[in-house]
Enzyme design. Structure first.
Site, PDB file in Angstrom:
ATOM      1  N   LEU A  10       0.817  -1.206   0.000  1.00  0.00           N
ATOM      2  CA  LEU A  10       0.000   0.000   0.000  1.00  0.00           C
ATOM      3  C   LEU A  10       0.858   1.267   0.000  1.00  0.00           C
ATOM      4  CD1 LEU A  10      -2.875  -1.030   2.437  1.00  0.00           C
ATOM      5  CD2 LEU A  10      -2.842  -1.078  -0.070  1.00  0.00           C
ATOM      6  N   TYR A  38      12.268   4.673   4.111  1.00  0.00           N
ATOM      7  CA  TYR A  38      12.164   5.581   2.963  1.00  0.00           C
ATOM      8  C   TYR A  38      13.334   5.548   1.982  1.00  0.00           C
ATOM      9  CZ  TYR A  38       8.091   7.235   5.390  1.00  0.00           C
ATOM     10  OH  TYR A  38       6.860   7.292   5.995  1.00  0.00           O
ATOM     11  N   PHE A  85       7.177  18.257  10.281  1.00  0.00           N
ATOM     12  CA  PHE A  85       5.895  18.337   9.574  1.00  0.00           C
ATOM     13  C   PHE A  85       5.376  16.950   9.267  1.00  0.00           C
ATOM     14  CE2 PHE A  85       9.395  18.596   6.553  1.00  0.00           C
ATOM     15  CZ  PHE A  85       9.053  17.705   5.573  1.00  0.00           C
TER      16      PHE A  85
END
Length: 419
Positions: free
Chosen positions: A99, A129, A419
């Site tokens: 996903l 990542y 963030f």
């Protein structure tokens, strides 16, 4: 499992699906799945459904992904458009089904099409990542100052250069802070934009149900001519010994300084507050001046040091031409990108006057994955170190040293925000 995986739809959310998307987000981050109306209203006010992806098992959202526009300051001060990625989760019942691969591929392809130069994120977990082409490009450090050992004058009350420290409130910060941050952002590689909502949330004008608010103290530094050059937000606890001696800790929540004088004055202010015996710095640049501003630098000990901003290059030519270079030279390098977004062979010619980066058919002197290019681009890491680790390959002896001479910076990049 394969057929069930194919039944899972990955697509932008619709507005009616936002509450379910938030529940999946909270579930993924192990927060309570209960979503109050205030949180739905708050998140709905700033998320862009077209850039907010969800994976759906029937009508239930089981994975989340959001991106938004951002500017990132390159070495030398030029801003580049970035695809900022956040709110990435996959529900525990739906892991290992590809996903995240699908959501990431969809978002990065859209970012490339928009013309973003890089993508950015703050990685909750280190190992995720790199496979999407992101590399850790900045790091951050937290210090704890033992005020009693620092050696600063406890009677200090004002800067020695004619400047002053003033306490202000949140409303003042919302007026003074944005312009001050912009001055910092224009010179700090790795810094990113802050929108108006950032200032509203971080000064308490907007209260979030998911983040209890404690009103901080705000102190600004003004130079002798009245110009605001620094701002710090901090909170203090209330700790006393059994012998009725104060042992308070001041914890920094935000710190901006555009001059060394402002930086020195604000740290001295924090270390001279009555009853405060310990100062926690909050996240700072890894080469922050803080320890060396103290007469006894050993009074500042590192409590945390970690990777921070991760960068994924989407446009090699624009990324390399956007930044400045302290050295002069040329390098032919090959970028390997399994996603097909930024791979190729390029010739970089750089000097203090500027740079050109062009596709070439020349033999490469250095070969690296796009994730290593992201790690090197802001100048914090060494190509020589990466070559020693086998993450960069020299096709010509000494090419990694040439890359370091061109890419590395005298001060380390830093991103002040999460963030």
């Amino acid at each position: 499992m394969t057929s069930h995986t194919q039944d899972l739809a990955v697509r932008p959310v619709t507005e009616p699906e936002i509450p379910d998307w938030i529940r999946a987000l909270n579930t993924g981050f192990l927060r309570t799945p209960y979503v109050p109306d205030e949180e739905i209203a708050d998140r709905s006010s700033y998320i862009d459904p077209s850039r907010t992806l969800g994976a759906f098992d029937g009508t239930r959202c089981v994975a989340t992904f959001r991106s938004f526009p951002q500017e990132l300051t390159a070495v030398g001060g030029r801003p580049v458009p970035a695809d900022a990625i956040s709110n990435v989760t996959v529900t525990a019942t739906h892991r290992r089904r590809g996903l995240l691969n699908r959501m990431m591929a969809q978002d990065l392809a859209a970012a490339k099409e928009r013309g973003d130069v890089v993508a950015t994120l703050i990685a909750a977990e280190y190992r995720i990542y790199g496979r999407y082409g992101f590399g850790p490009a900045t790091s951050a450090t937290q210090w704890e100052i033992d005020v009693t050992r620092a050696g600063l004058d406890p009677r200090w009350s004002a800067p020695e250069d004619g400047g002053r420290i003033d306490l202000v409130d949140g409303e003042d910060v919302r007026k003074l802070g944005p312009e001050l941050h912009e001055r910092l952002r224009r010179v700090q590689p790795g810094a990113i934009t802050r929108d108006d909502r950032w200032w509203q949330v971080n000064t308490g004008a907007v209260r979030l149900t998911r983040a209890p608010w404690t009103e901080p103290f705000y102190a600004v530094h003004r130079a002798a001519d009245g110009e605001v050059q620094g701002l710090v937000a901090y909170v203090c606890d209330d700790t006393w010994t059994d012998a009725k001696q104060p042992l308070d800790t001041a914890t920094v929540k935000g710190f901006i300084a555009t001059t060394p004088a402002a930086e020195r004055a604000l740290w001295h202010h924090l270390c001279s507050i009555d009853w405060v015996t310990k100062v926690k710095s909050g996240w700072r640049a890894p080469d922050d001046l803080l320890p060396l501003l103290l007469p006894d630098p050993r009074a500042a000990t590192i409590t945390t040091q970690a990777d921070w901003l991760w960068v994924r290059v989407l446009d090699v030519v624009r990324a390399m031409e956007a930044r400045s270079y302290e050295g002069e030279g040329a390098l032919v390098f090959e970028v390997v990108d399994g996603a097909g977004l930024a791979g190729g062979r390029y010739r970089l010619e750089a000097s203090a006057q500027g740079a050109s980066c062009t596709p070439t058919t020349e033999s490469p002197e250095l070969t690296l994955d796009v994730r290593e290019l992201g790690t090197l681009w802001l100048g914090d890491e060494s190509a020589v170190r990466l070559a020693a680790l086998g993450r960069v390959r020299e096709e010509r002896a000494g090419a990694a040293r040439v890359a370091d001479a061109l890419l590395r910076t005298s001060r380390r990049p830093w991103c002040p925000d999460i963030f």
